[in-house]
Design a protein around this motif. Sequence first.
Motif, PDB file in Angstrom:
ATOM      1  N   ASP A  69      36.676  42.470  38.166  1.00 53.85           N
ATOM      2  CA  ASP A  69      36.686  42.699  36.935  1.00 53.85           C
ATOM      3  C   ASP A  69      36.929  42.023  35.631  1.00 53.85           C
ATOM      4  O   ASP A  69      37.238  40.976  35.795  1.00 53.85           O
ATOM      5  CB  ASP A  69      38.327  43.695  37.168  1.00 53.85           C
ATOM      6  CG  ASP A  69      38.410  44.236  35.522  1.00 53.85           C
ATOM      7  OD1 ASP A  69      37.411  45.229  35.037  1.00 53.85           O
ATOM      8  OD2 ASP A  69      39.504  43.832  34.637  1.00 53.85           O
ATOM      9  N   ARG A  71      37.157  41.999  31.429  1.00 52.75           N
ATOM     10  CA  ARG A  71      37.758  42.757  30.421  1.00 52.75           C
ATOM     11  C   ARG A  71      37.285  41.867  29.152  1.00 52.75           C
ATOM     12  O   ARG A  71      37.958  40.835  28.965  1.00 52.75           O
ATOM     13  CB  ARG A  71      39.172  43.449  30.641  1.00 52.75           C
ATOM     14  CG  ARG A  71      38.747  44.376  31.219  1.00 52.75           C
ATOM     15  CD  ARG A  71      40.338  44.768  31.280  1.00 52.75           C
ATOM     16  NE  ARG A  71      41.067  43.416  32.503  1.00 52.75           N
ATOM     17  CZ  ARG A  71      42.445  43.616  31.990  1.00 52.75           C
ATOM     18  NH1 ARG A  71      43.392  44.930  32.309  1.00 52.75           N
ATOM     19  NH2 ARG A  71      43.326  42.373  32.660  1.00 52.75           N
ATOM     20  N   ASN A  73      38.251  41.585  25.119  1.00 50.03           N
ATOM     21  CA  ASN A  73      39.227  42.106  24.135  1.00 50.03           C
ATOM     22  C   ASN A  73      38.464  41.738  22.481  1.00 50.03           C
ATOM     23  O   ASN A  73      38.479  40.539  22.677  1.00 50.03           O
ATOM     24  CB  ASN A  73      40.192  42.134  24.458  1.00 50.03           C
ATOM     25  CG  ASN A  73      40.736  42.517  23.144  1.00 50.03           C
ATOM     26  OD1 ASN A  73      40.965  42.896  21.760  1.00 50.03           O
ATOM     27  ND2 ASN A  73      42.512  43.127  23.343  1.00 50.03           N
TER      28      ASN A  73
END
Length: 125
Positions: A69, A71, A73
Amino acid sequence: MNDEQLSSDEYQPAMNLQPFLELRRYLQIVHHVPGRIRLRIKLALVKELKRVNTGVLDDVMQAIDGISDVRVNAAAGSVVVNYRAKSIAPDWWTTLIEGDENQALSLLQRLIAANPAAVSAAQQT
């Protein structure tokens, strides 16, 4: 044809890694436990956004076997990567993100070569 006759180009992944090498100068490791690493995106990247393809980070990370994963931000200026520590040694991250460019490139090529299906998928996007 034996290994001695193969050119070094034949060992190169089909993915262009130069944009990742340029982008990594804007990344800093801020927290790391085996299996999860948090990277800070330096503020200097904001000035370079038009010139730098930030999507390359996701493409390269997804092409590495062992990463489960990624991610990003943007508001917090951070990237969290979850990975299998058995597939990617935790100390390799220092080389990939903050180490010598040639060593980072060599390691990245080996990691991506282990996952040719992801390279193919990244090229189609």
